[in-house]
Design a protein around this motif. Structure first.
Motif, PDB file in Angstrom:
ATOM      1  N   SER A  68     -44.504 -32.903 -43.068  1.00  0.00           N
ATOM      2  CA  SER A  68     -44.652 -33.220 -44.057  1.00  0.00           C
ATOM      3  C   SER A  68     -45.641 -34.237 -44.598  1.00  0.00           C
ATOM      4  CB  SER A  68     -43.174 -33.326 -44.786  1.00  0.00           C
ATOM      5  OG  SER A  68     -42.434 -34.116 -44.165  1.00  0.00           O
ATOM      6  N   TYR A  69     -45.486 -35.500 -43.301  1.00  0.00           N
ATOM      7  CA  TYR A  69     -45.900 -36.783 -44.455  1.00  0.00           C
ATOM      8  C   TYR A  69     -47.883 -36.592 -44.776  1.00  0.00           C
ATOM      9  CZ  TYR A  69     -41.725 -39.353 -45.830  1.00  0.00           C
ATOM     10  OH  TYR A  69     -41.144 -39.900 -46.337  1.00  0.00           O
ATOM     11  N   GLY A  70     -48.149 -35.873 -43.648  1.00  0.00           N
ATOM     12  CA  GLY A  70     -49.801 -36.112 -43.152  1.00  0.00           C
ATOM     13  C   GLY A  70     -50.057 -37.558 -42.838  1.00  0.00           C
ATOM     14  N   ASP A  98     -33.658 -34.473 -35.594  1.00  0.00           N
ATOM     15  CA  ASP A  98     -35.340 -34.987 -36.513  1.00  0.00           C
ATOM     16  C   ASP A  98     -35.180 -36.303 -36.336  1.00  0.00           C
ATOM     17  OD1 ASP A  98     -37.736 -34.937 -37.589  1.00  0.00           O
ATOM     18  OD2 ASP A  98     -37.203 -34.298 -39.250  1.00  0.00           O
ATOM     19  N   ASP A  99     -36.213 -37.114 -36.516  1.00  0.00           N
ATOM     20  CA  ASP A  99     -36.155 -38.556 -36.434  1.00  0.00           C
ATOM     21  C   ASP A  99     -34.983 -39.102 -37.348  1.00  0.00           C
ATOM     22  OD1 ASP A  99     -38.012 -37.703 -38.232  1.00  0.00           O
ATOM     23  OD2 ASP A  99     -39.361 -39.018 -37.364  1.00  0.00           O
ATOM     24  N   ILE A 100     -36.017 -38.685 -39.394  1.00  0.00           N
ATOM     25  CA  ILE A 100     -35.595 -39.352 -40.117  1.00  0.00           C
ATOM     26  C   ILE A 100     -34.558 -38.424 -41.044  1.00  0.00           C
ATOM     27  CG2 ILE A 100     -35.898 -40.771 -41.889  1.00  0.00           C
ATOM     28  CD1 ILE A 100     -37.944 -41.701 -40.491  1.00  0.00           C
ATOM     29  N   VAL A 101     -33.819 -38.330 -41.910  1.00  0.00           N
ATOM     30  CA  VAL A 101     -33.245 -37.533 -42.754  1.00  0.00           C
ATOM     31  C   VAL A 101     -33.649 -38.114 -44.040  1.00  0.00           C
ATOM     32  CG1 VAL A 101     -31.000 -37.674 -43.203  1.00  0.00           C
ATOM     33  CG2 VAL A 101     -31.893 -36.051 -43.718  1.00  0.00           C
ATOM     34  N   ASP A 102     -34.563 -37.548 -44.537  1.00  0.00           N
ATOM     35  CA  ASP A 102     -35.806 -38.337 -46.270  1.00  0.00           C
ATOM     36  C   ASP A 102     -34.828 -38.104 -47.759  1.00  0.00           C
ATOM     37  OD1 ASP A 102     -37.321 -40.597 -47.281  1.00  0.00           O
ATOM     38  OD2 ASP A 102     -38.883 -39.724 -47.197  1.00  0.00           O
ATOM     39  N   THR A 103     -35.914 -36.971 -47.981  1.00  0.00           N
ATOM     40  CA  THR A 103     -35.498 -36.043 -48.900  1.00  0.00           C
ATOM     41  C   THR A 103     -35.010 -34.732 -48.597  1.00  0.00           C
ATOM     42  OG1 THR A 103     -37.349 -34.822 -48.596  1.00  0.00           O
ATOM     43  CG2 THR A 103     -37.651 -36.689 -50.006  1.00  0.00           C
ATOM     44  N   GLY A 104     -34.280 -34.996 -47.408  1.00  0.00           N
ATOM     45  CA  GLY A 104     -33.813 -33.760 -46.670  1.00  0.00           C
ATOM     46  C   GLY A 104     -34.526 -32.387 -46.759  1.00  0.00           C
ATOM     47  N   ARG A 105     -35.698 -32.147 -47.260  1.00  0.00           N
ATOM     48  CA  ARG A 105     -36.594 -31.110 -47.320  1.00  0.00           C
ATOM     49  C   ARG A 105     -36.214 -30.376 -45.950  1.00  0.00           C
ATOM     50  NH1 ARG A 105     -39.574 -33.318 -51.243  1.00  0.00           N
ATOM     51  NH2 ARG A 105     -39.025 -32.508 -53.291  1.00  0.00           N
ATOM     52  N   VAL A 150     -37.361 -47.697 -46.850  1.00  0.00           N
ATOM     53  CA  VAL A 150     -38.282 -48.150 -46.386  1.00  0.00           C
ATOM     54  C   VAL A 150     -39.505 -47.715 -45.452  1.00  0.00           C
ATOM     55  CG1 VAL A 150     -37.647 -51.400 -46.421  1.00  0.00           C
ATOM     56  CG2 VAL A 150     -36.658 -49.147 -44.260  1.00  0.00           C
ATOM     57  N   PHE A 151     -40.348 -47.990 -45.034  1.00  0.00           N
ATOM     58  CA  PHE A 151     -40.724 -47.360 -44.025  1.00  0.00           C
ATOM     59  C   PHE A 151     -40.567 -47.862 -42.598  1.00  0.00           C
ATOM     60  CE2 PHE A 151     -44.419 -44.666 -42.075  1.00  0.00           C
ATOM     61  CZ  PHE A 151     -44.264 -43.562 -42.945  1.00  0.00           C
ATOM     62  N   VAL A 152     -40.505 -46.791 -41.820  1.00  0.00           N
ATOM     63  CA  VAL A 152     -40.448 -47.290 -40.676  1.00  0.00           C
ATOM     64  C   VAL A 152     -40.663 -46.867 -39.041  1.00  0.00           C
ATOM     65  CG1 VAL A 152     -37.905 -47.867 -41.253  1.00  0.00           C
ATOM     66  CG2 VAL A 152     -38.249 -45.266 -39.911  1.00  0.00           C
TER      67      VAL A 152
HETATM   68  P1  IMP Z   1     -38.126 -35.335 -45.776  1.00  0.00           P
HETATM   69  O1  IMP Z   1     -38.758 -33.802 -45.161  1.00  0.00           O
HETATM   70  O2  IMP Z   1     -38.434 -35.537 -47.157  1.00  0.00           O
HETATM   71  O3  IMP Z   1     -36.325 -35.489 -45.214  1.00  0.00           O
HETATM   72  O4  IMP Z   1     -38.498 -35.464 -44.332  1.00  0.00           O
HETATM   73  C1  IMP Z   1     -38.646 -36.136 -42.693  1.00  0.00           C
HETATM   74  C2  IMP Z   1     -39.880 -36.574 -42.278  1.00  0.00           C
HETATM   75  O5  IMP Z   1     -40.528 -37.486 -42.990  1.00  0.00           O
HETATM   76  C3  IMP Z   1     -39.315 -36.768 -41.093  1.00  0.00           C
HETATM   77  O6  IMP Z   1     -39.240 -35.971 -40.025  1.00  0.00           O
HETATM   78  C4  IMP Z   1     -40.085 -37.819 -40.676  1.00  0.00           C
HETATM   79  O7  IMP Z   1     -41.226 -37.791 -39.681  1.00  0.00           O
HETATM   80  C5  IMP Z   1     -40.855 -38.164 -41.952  1.00  0.00           C
HETATM   81  N1  IMP Z   1     -40.185 -39.247 -42.455  1.00  0.00           N
HETATM   82  C6  IMP Z   1     -39.372 -39.866 -43.430  1.00  0.00           C
HETATM   83  N2  IMP Z   1     -39.399 -41.069 -43.144  1.00  0.00           N
HETATM   84  C7  IMP Z   1     -39.781 -41.583 -42.631  1.00  0.00           C
HETATM   85  C8  IMP Z   1     -40.604 -43.330 -42.553  1.00  0.00           C
HETATM   86  O8  IMP Z   1     -39.996 -43.909 -42.848  1.00  0.00           O
HETATM   87  N3  IMP Z   1     -41.286 -43.449 -41.731  1.00  0.00           N
HETATM   88  C9  IMP Z   1     -42.469 -42.313 -41.009  1.00  0.00           C
HETATM   89  N4  IMP Z   1     -41.715 -41.035 -41.256  1.00  0.00           N
HETATM   90  C10 IMP Z   1     -40.856 -41.139 -41.909  1.00  0.00           C
END
Ligand code: IMP
Ligand code: MG
Length: 173
Positions: A68-70, A98-105, A150-152
């Motif tokens: 999702s991030y490119g 997964d590694d991170i849940v950010d927006t949750g999408r 933060v961006f990890v």
């Molecule tokens: P979501 O779909 O917005 O919840 O994003 C989750 C995905 O975004 C994860 O699988 C990560 O690959 C990527 N992501 C979100 N935050 C970070 C970050 O801080 N560093 C690197 N990848 C991230």
């Protein structure tokens, strides 16, 4: 090069992964399939699988490629699933990792996909969560650490495909 400020070192990660395996072992019993989301979760899945085996669990392990991030620090908002979905999901219990849940999408979209493939039950597990960034209300059953907005990177997690090799998790400026 960017600077990476350490956030969780390898000892903290190992200890937390073992606690997660312990919690998972109290909830899931019998056969189940781990579905790890590539590439970010590869190291976490590898360590968690070994920790689960120490707690007596014997999951099968599958992966799905999702992005999702490119190459940017901002999510595109679109979750792309490339390649094949794992066979043998139908009728099975699944632990989606997964590694991170950010927006949750990503988690929302992929757990729905696994349920559509006939999974009997889908549990979700993420090493990191950014609670302040959540846009989609989906339950994460097992969470390693909460982090600020933060961006990890590190421990499998990248910034533009770099830093996945780091044994610790750090913040990129
Ligand atoms: P979501 O779909 O917005 O919840 O994003 C989750 C995905 O975004 C994860 O699988 C990560 O690959 C990527 N992501 C979100 N935050 C970070 C970050 O801080 N560093 C690197 N990848 C991230
Ligand atoms: Mg990812």
């Amino acid at each position: 090069m960017d600077t990476v400020k350490p956030l969780f070192d390898d000892k903290q990660i190992t200890a937390r992964v073992d606690q997660l395996a312990n919690s998972i072992a109290t909830i899931i019993s019998g056969d189940f399939i781990i579905v790890g989301l590539l590439k970010g979760s590869f190291m976490f899945v590898a360590d968690l699988a070994r920790a689960l085996s120490r707690h007596g669990l014997t999951p099968q392990i599958e992966f799905m490629q999702v992005s999702s991030y490119g190459n940017s620090k901002e999510s595109s908002g679109e979750v792309r699933i490339s390649g094949e979905t794992p066979a043998s999901i139908a009728g099975n219990q699944v632990l989606l990792i997964d590694d991170i849940v950010d927006t949750g999408r990503t988690l929302h979209r992929t757990s729905k996909l696994l349920l559509d493939l006939g999974a009997q039950q889908v549990w979700t597990c993420c090493l990191l969560e950014k609670p302040s960034r959540r846009e989609i209300d989906c339950t994460v059953d097992f969470i390693g650490f909460e982090v600020e907005d933060v961006f990890v990177v590190g421990y499998g997690i990248d910034y533009a495909e770099n830093y996945r090799y780091l044994p610790y998790i750090g913040v990129v400026d």
